[in-house]
Design a protein around this motif. Structure first.
Motif, short mmCIF file in Angstrom:
data_model
loop_
_atom_site.label_atom_id
_atom_site.label_comp_id
_atom_site.label_asym_id
_atom_site.label_seq_id
_atom_site.Cartn_x
_atom_site.Cartn_y
_atom_site.Cartn_z
N LEU A 6 -6.69 -22.10 -7.89
CA LEU A 6 -6.49 -21.64 -6.52
C LEU A 6 -7.73 -21.84 -5.65
O LEU A 6 -7.63 -22.28 -4.51
CB LEU A 6 -6.07 -20.17 -6.51
N LEU A 7 -8.89 -21.51 -6.18
CA LEU A 7 -10.12 -21.66 -5.41
C LEU A 7 -10.43 -23.13 -5.12
O LEU A 7 -10.70 -23.48 -3.96
CB LEU A 7 -11.29 -20.97 -6.12
N MET A 9 -8.34 -25.64 -4.98
CA MET A 9 -7.32 -26.11 -4.03
C MET A 9 -7.64 -25.63 -2.62
O MET A 9 -7.55 -26.40 -1.65
CB MET A 9 -5.92 -25.61 -4.43
N SER A 10 -8.00 -24.36 -2.50
CA SER A 10 -8.33 -23.79 -1.18
C SER A 10 -9.56 -24.46 -0.58
O SER A 10 -9.58 -24.76 0.62
CB SER A 10 -8.56 -22.29 -1.30
N ALA A 13 -8.54 -27.88 0.65
CA ALA A 13 -7.76 -27.76 1.88
C ALA A 13 -8.66 -27.46 3.07
O ALA A 13 -8.49 -28.03 4.16
CB ALA A 13 -6.69 -26.68 1.73
N LEU A 14 -9.63 -26.58 2.89
CA LEU A 14 -10.55 -26.23 3.97
C LEU A 14 -11.40 -27.43 4.37
O LEU A 14 -11.53 -27.75 5.55
CB LEU A 14 -11.44 -25.06 3.55
N PHE A 143 0.20 -25.51 -3.68
CA PHE A 143 -0.87 -26.14 -2.92
C PHE A 143 -0.50 -26.19 -1.43
O PHE A 143 -1.33 -25.88 -0.56
CB PHE A 143 -1.11 -27.54 -3.47
N LEU A 146 -0.91 -22.81 0.13
CA LEU A 146 -2.32 -22.53 0.41
C LEU A 146 -2.80 -23.32 1.64
O LEU A 146 -3.54 -22.81 2.48
CB LEU A 146 -3.19 -22.90 -0.80
N TYR A 147 -2.36 -24.58 1.69
CA TYR A 147 -2.79 -25.48 2.76
C TYR A 147 -2.33 -24.99 4.14
O TYR A 147 -3.05 -25.12 5.13
CB TYR A 147 -2.21 -26.87 2.53
N ILE A 150 -4.62 -22.38 5.84
CA ILE A 150 -5.97 -22.94 5.94
C ILE A 150 -6.01 -24.02 7.01
O ILE A 150 -6.92 -24.07 7.84
CB ILE A 150 -6.44 -23.46 4.57
N CYS A 151 -5.01 -24.89 7.01
CA CYS A 151 -4.94 -25.96 8.00
C CYS A 151 -4.79 -25.38 9.41
O CYS A 151 -5.49 -25.77 10.34
CB CYS A 151 -3.78 -26.91 7.66
N SER A 154 -8.03 -23.73 10.50
CA SER A 154 -9.08 -24.73 10.72
C SER A 154 -8.89 -25.46 12.04
O SER A 154 -9.83 -25.61 12.83
CB SER A 154 -9.09 -25.74 9.57
#
Length: 196
Positions: A6-7, A9-10, A13-14, A143, A146-147, A150-151, A154
């Protein structure tokens, strides 16, 4: 799925979402020229467009492109044409902030379409899927989940950065310079696409 993924992947994504690219530059320009709410409409379209692309790549779309190299070339040139169009619009802008903040602002569909024509989005999707999800549909869905936030967050940061800069570039002459710098950066990003 291992929580230990998870971390990473995050973080991926960031890094992929917040790093400068064509969509980020349009977000900043929207923040400068229009109300934040209009910029966030573009951000929402870009985010959902990216997630649709990401899931499509995860379902095997990217491997289909290798079967039809001409389609990949067409996609690349369509992306370049779209970015040059946006670059020209920015370069020709007169530097006056819109009184009608809803006029001409890039919208939801522009954001979604831009991701499908954005080589950075294709690369982020393909490399992220291959690194963290592979052929596992469950991993791909996680994924993407999570994305999504974050997307969106951002890209929103770029809109807010543009809104912050608006205070300092209210002078039309200065805004023309900012527009032309952003236009040049968009045009230069086309070189990376062509030379890749």
């Amino acid at each position: 799925m291992s929580v230990s993924l998870l971390l990473p992947m995050s973080a991926f994504a960031l890094a992929a979402s917040i790093s400068p690219g064509p969509v980020n530059l349009v977000c900043m320009s929207s923040g400068i020229h229009y109300r934040v709410a209009r910029g966030l409409v573009f951000v929402t379209g870009a985010t959902l467009g990216f997630i649709a692309l990401f899931l499509s790549v995860g379902a095997g779309l990217y491997s289909l492109l290798s079967l039809w190299p001409a389609f990949e070339v067409l996609l690349r040139w369509a992306g370049v044409a779209f970015l040059l169009y946006l670059s020209a619009k920015l370069a020709l802008d007169n530097g006056r902030l819109a009184q009608n903040f809803n006029a001409r602002a890039p919208g939801f569909l522009s954001g979604a379409l831009m991701q499908w024509l954005n080589p950075k989005a294709w690369l982020a999707s393909a490399s992220g899927i291959s690194a963290y999800a592979g052929a596992n549909a469950e991993h791909t869905l996680l994924f993407a989940a999570l994305y999504l936030p974050i997307c969106w967050l951002s890209l929103s940061c770029w809109v807010f950065a543009g809104a912050f800069l608006k205070r300092y570039v209210a002078n039309p002459t200065l805004l023309v310079v900012v527009n032309r710098v952003l236009a040049l950066l968009l045009a230069v990003s086309c070189l990376f696409i062509v030379l890749d």
